[in-house]
Write a protein that holds these residues in place. Structure first.
Motif, mmCIF file in Angstrom:
data_model
loop_
_atom_site.group_PDB
_atom_site.id
_atom_site.type_symbol
_atom_site.label_atom_id
_atom_site.label_comp_id
_atom_site.label_asym_id
_atom_site.label_seq_id
_atom_site.Cartn_x
_atom_site.Cartn_y
_atom_site.Cartn_z
ATOM 1 N N CYS A 1 0.764 -1.369 0.121
ATOM 2 C CA CYS A 1 0.172 0.037 0.010
ATOM 3 C C CYS A 1 0.690 1.295 -0.052
ATOM 4 N N LEU A 2 2.178 1.139 0.469
ATOM 5 C CA LEU A 2 2.823 2.271 0.461
ATOM 6 C C LEU A 2 3.840 2.709 -0.808
ATOM 7 N N THR A 3 3.946 3.912 -0.815
ATOM 8 C CA THR A 3 5.100 4.444 -1.935
ATOM 9 C C THR A 3 6.258 5.241 -1.456
ATOM 10 N N GLU A 4 5.819 5.825 -0.384
ATOM 11 C CA GLU A 4 7.203 6.692 0.466
ATOM 12 C C GLU A 4 6.890 6.384 1.941
ATOM 13 N N ILE A 5 8.226 6.417 2.361
ATOM 14 C CA ILE A 5 8.103 6.074 3.869
ATOM 15 C C ILE A 5 9.082 7.185 4.554
ATOM 16 N N PHE A 6 8.701 8.094 5.653
ATOM 17 C CA PHE A 6 9.544 8.975 6.067
ATOM 18 C C PHE A 6 9.305 8.987 7.476
ATOM 19 N N PHE A 7 9.715 7.947 8.369
ATOM 20 C CA PHE A 7 9.422 7.265 9.474
ATOM 21 C C PHE A 7 10.311 8.233 10.380
ATOM 22 N N GLU A 8 11.533 8.389 9.958
ATOM 23 C CA GLU A 8 12.549 9.330 11.013
ATOM 24 C C GLU A 8 12.186 10.839 11.177
ATOM 25 N N PRO A 9 11.869 11.473 10.048
ATOM 26 C CA PRO A 9 11.563 12.709 10.122
ATOM 27 C C PRO A 9 10.230 12.915 11.064
ATOM 28 N N ALA A 10 9.340 11.817 10.910
ATOM 29 C CA ALA A 10 7.940 11.713 11.487
ATOM 30 C C ALA A 10 8.136 11.569 13.010
ATOM 31 N N LEU A 11 9.159 10.494 13.280
ATOM 32 C CA LEU A 11 9.407 10.664 14.683
ATOM 33 C C LEU A 11 10.054 11.809 15.451
ATOM 34 N N TYR B 1 3.645 10.644 7.546
ATOM 35 C CA TYR B 1 4.543 9.676 7.978
ATOM 36 C C TYR B 1 4.948 8.837 6.806
ATOM 37 N N VAL B 2 3.667 8.601 5.840
ATOM 38 C CA VAL B 2 4.003 7.671 4.789
ATOM 39 C C VAL B 2 2.954 8.404 3.756
ATOM 40 N N ARG B 3 3.344 8.048 2.256
ATOM 41 C CA ARG B 3 2.338 8.142 1.176
ATOM 42 C C ARG B 3 2.054 6.790 0.561
ATOM 43 N N THR B 4 0.983 6.883 -0.141
ATOM 44 C CA THR B 4 0.276 5.560 -0.661
ATOM 45 C C THR B 4 -0.135 5.427 -2.046
ATOM 46 N N ASN B 5 -0.192 4.281 -2.333
ATOM 47 C CA ASN B 5 -0.342 3.916 -3.714
ATOM 48 C C ASN B 5 -1.426 4.259 -4.575
ATOM 49 N N VAL B 6 -1.279 4.455 -5.556
ATOM 50 C CA VAL B 6 -2.222 4.933 -6.601
ATOM 51 C C VAL B 6 -1.970 4.090 -7.958
ATOM 52 N N PRO B 7 -3.280 4.068 -8.979
ATOM 53 C CA PRO B 7 -3.053 3.633 -10.148
ATOM 54 C C PRO B 7 -2.459 4.432 -11.175
ATOM 55 N N GLN B 8 -1.778 3.866 -12.280
ATOM 56 C CA GLN B 8 -1.346 4.837 -13.233
ATOM 57 C C GLN B 8 -2.405 5.492 -13.913
ATOM 58 N N THR B 9 -2.095 6.807 -14.260
ATOM 59 C CA THR B 9 -2.938 7.830 -14.595
ATOM 60 C C THR B 9 -4.248 8.402 -13.645
ATOM 61 N N LEU B 10 -4.159 7.591 -12.472
ATOM 62 C CA LEU B 10 -5.328 7.796 -11.484
ATOM 63 C C LEU B 10 -6.387 7.543 -11.937
ATOM 64 N N MET B 11 -6.874 7.575 -12.997
ATOM 65 C CA MET B 11 -8.333 7.265 -13.647
ATOM 66 C C MET B 11 -9.072 5.994 -13.788
ATOM 67 N N TRP B 12 -8.750 5.266 -12.464
ATOM 68 C CA TRP B 12 -9.025 3.994 -12.217
ATOM 69 C C TRP B 12 -9.868 3.634 -11.107
ATOM 70 N N THR B 13 -10.546 2.518 -10.746
ATOM 71 C CA THR B 13 -11.272 2.487 -9.568
ATOM 72 C C THR B 13 -10.545 1.198 -9.099
ATOM 73 N N GLU B 14 -9.286 1.028 -9.577
ATOM 74 C CA GLU B 14 -8.390 -0.061 -8.859
ATOM 75 C C GLU B 14 -6.991 0.565 -8.695
ATOM 76 N N THR B 15 -5.913 -0.031 -7.890
ATOM 77 C CA THR B 15 -4.653 0.411 -7.734
ATOM 78 C C THR B 15 -3.552 -0.210 -8.199
ATOM 79 N N HIS B 16 -2.986 -0.224 -9.276
ATOM 80 C CA HIS B 16 -1.865 -0.801 -9.840
ATOM 81 C C HIS B 16 -0.968 0.271 -10.665
ATOM 82 N N ASN B 17 0.417 0.278 -10.599
ATOM 83 C CA ASN B 17 1.172 0.799 -11.473
ATOM 84 C C ASN B 17 2.454 0.317 -11.886
ATOM 85 N N ASN B 18 3.204 0.448 -13.075
ATOM 86 C CA ASN B 18 4.497 -0.073 -13.376
ATOM 87 C C ASN B 18 5.739 0.204 -12.234
#
Length: 555
Positions: A92-102, A170-187
């Motif tokens: 589900c994640l794309t970016e993790i910034f735990f240390e700055p969050a803590l 603290y985190v960013r989360t995944n999206v579909p390629q182009t965003l214009m989908w009601t599912e979540t998958h990208n390359n």
């Protein structure tokens, strides 16, 4: 770019993401389809961390931090850990910034200790972000290989508001390629799965957010919504999702698909494990005077009278409309049952319900799609051309990459004049729909039009990967600029949600939808309903939503 270069960039990115998870937070792979219980059994979280992350009510968490029952550092560490577990199980994640969050959490604890006062209304609250919200010093790829390596020079407006209010990204989360989908998958990051059943989709485009929240790796997340992107995932994952009216919250500084398409504006779309989370986020954001950060934001502060339902009989003897079916796609049995449960709950609470017949829905759908496709696919092509990554034309795991389904085939681009005619048509449809809504005053018995509309979020619950259809039950409210709220209601029960006998179908899509339904496939999947009010009635909708939510819980 070399044809394989994008794949090398993607591999490096994926490795960096995994390496950002501390080694003692790594869990073994699970064979389970439903993975919701794994955080409690994997021995990564302490009893206190389980107590913190199992707290679903945002107002309770904020109160516990403000009273120093829990430190912000303890809360943030707990959600960082649980987010790491959620990612390993659902991707589900794309970016993790735990240390700055803590580090931010420790500073907030120091501030509270020194002053005795929280920094702001979201003091110490970890908040997850969809991979559209720029965070200074961090990449924002939005699932495009071409955008890897592009570092944000500043925080998006919503991120600034969160920080100023005391929240902790603290985190960013995944999206579909182009965003214009009601599912979540990208390359770049791959496919996100639904923790209730990993063979099902969590929805999209805010699917990473919804999966993370369902796993309790977050308690409040910021998604977006231009056609259902926060509401469909909320429905699929058993959480709360909200789409406000155009330009009520700031989108400045975030990246987007179809950038410049302003006729149907992208809205900030909060998701949460509690309705209180959406309310506190909306109030904190509006109290921050967001129009000073984004010139498009309407200068309309939080309205406490509207939340008190002054224009809706102060919340007494409300009258709801209910739309069971849009007459294009017949909803599956569990969706119909959730609607009936909601009707019975609000009636038991002393309110009334009248039936709402679909009104020019098919016309609204057609105009909306034509506006989105007016560029002939130029936006998508531009986004992938620099890297050479392929366009994803199907969300099916076994799809032939060279096959382009009819609904993904680009149309001929429209001229400016042709696009203007669509805008004019949409404007007239909005007026027609307003008149239809106002006309219900003759039926409600309150002297007012219906106070809110109850309707499906989608004609189905979370479906197997690659099986979603058009988001017609949500995109209509984007086109009309009506705020919409999703509430969780129940889960699929094969003994109650029996497949109906074959019948006459309305169209090919309706026939495919009927064939898709198998109660055993969807067993245990969450089911929500959607509440809708007229434009700019965010506060009233949240208050009415609380009434409906309480009524459902009392049943």
């Amino acid at each position: 770019m070399n044809p394989t270069k994008w794949q090398e960039l993607v591999e490096v990115k994926r490795q960096r993401l995994l390496q950002a998870i501390p080694r003692d937070w790594i869990i073994p792979p699970s064979p389970n389809s439903n993975v919701l219980d794994i955080p409690a059994s994997c021995a990564v979280l302490s009893p206190l961390e389980l107590e913190i992350t199992n707290t679903s009510d945002v107002s309770v968490l904020l109160s516990n931090v403000a009273s120093s029952k829990w430190t912000s550092l303890d809360v943030t560490r707990a959600f960082c850990k649980r987010a790491a577990i959620a990612h390993q199980l659902t991707n589900c994640l794309t970016e993790i910034f735990f240390e700055p969050a803590l580090e931010s959490a420790a500073k907030l604890d120091d501030h509270l200790k020194r002053t005795g006062t929280p920094l702001g209304p979201l003091h110490g609250l970890p908040v997850s972000l969809k991979d559209q919200y720029c965070v200074k010093g961090v990449e924002t790829s939005m699932g495009y290989a071409s955008w890897l390596g592009v570092i944000a020079e500043d925080d998006a407006a919503m991120v600034k508001i969160l920080r100023d209010s005391g929240a902790i990204p603290y985190v960013r989360t995944n999206v579909p390629q182009t965003l214009m989908w009601t599912e979540t998958h990208n390359n770049v990051f791959g496919r996100t799965v639904n923790p209730y059943n990993r063979s099902l989709t969590p929805g999209g485009s805010s699917g990473g957010e919804a999966a993370l929240l369902a796993m309790r790796g977050s308690i409040l997340g910021i998604g977006t919504d231009v056609g259902g992107s926060s509401r469909v995932p909320a429905h699929f994952c058993g959480i709360y999702g909200f789409k406000p009216s155009y330009h009520r919250l700031p989108t400045a500084g975030m990246v987007n698909s179809l950038e410049g398409q302003d006729s149907i504006a992208t809205c900030v779309g909060p998701l949460s494990t509690s309705l209180s989370g959406i309310k506190v986020l909306m109030k904190a954001s509006l109290d921050s005077r967001p129009w000073n950060l984004d010139p498009y934001v309407i200068r309309k502060p939080w309205d406490e009278d509207a939340y008190a339902l002054k224009e809706h009989g102060e919340g007494k003897s409300l009258c709801f409309g209910i739309m069971y079916d849009d007459e294009t796609l017949e909803p599956h049995p569990p969706v119909k049952r959730a609607l009936e449960m909601t009707k019975k709950a609000v009636e038991a609470a002393g309110h009334s319900v009248i039936e709402w017949k679909p009104y020019k829905n098919a016309e609204i759908y057609a105009v909306t799609r034509s506006i989105w496709l007016a560029d002939g696919g130029a936006d998508y092509k531009s986004a992938i051309s620099a890297s050479g990554e392929p366009m994803i034309n199907s969300m099916k795991p076994d799809a032939d990459p060279s096959e382009v389904p009819y609904f993904r085939k680009p149309r001929e681009p429209l001229s400016a004049y042709q696009l203007w005619q669509l805008h004019a048509k949409k404007r007239q449809l909005r007026k027609d729909h307003l008149d239809r809504w106002q006309a219900t005053a003759s039926q409600t018995g309150t002297g007012r039009p219906i106070d809110a509309l109850i309707c499906p979020v989608a004609p189905y619950v979370a479906v197997p990967h690659g099986q979603t259809r058009s988001a017609v039950y949500t995109l209509i409210w984007n086109a009309l600029d009506y705020p919409a709220l999703v509430l969780p209601v129940t889960t699929v029960d094969p003994s109650l949600d029996v497949k109906p006998p074959m019948h006459e179908y309305r169209n090919c899509a309706d026939q495919c939808l009927y064939k898709l339904y198998d109660p055993e496939v969807f067993k245990g999947a969450p089911v929500g309903v959607q509440l809708v009010t007229q434009t700019q009635e965010e506060e009233a909708l949240l208050a009415i939503g609380a009434i409906v939510d309480e009524a459902l819980k009392a049943m």
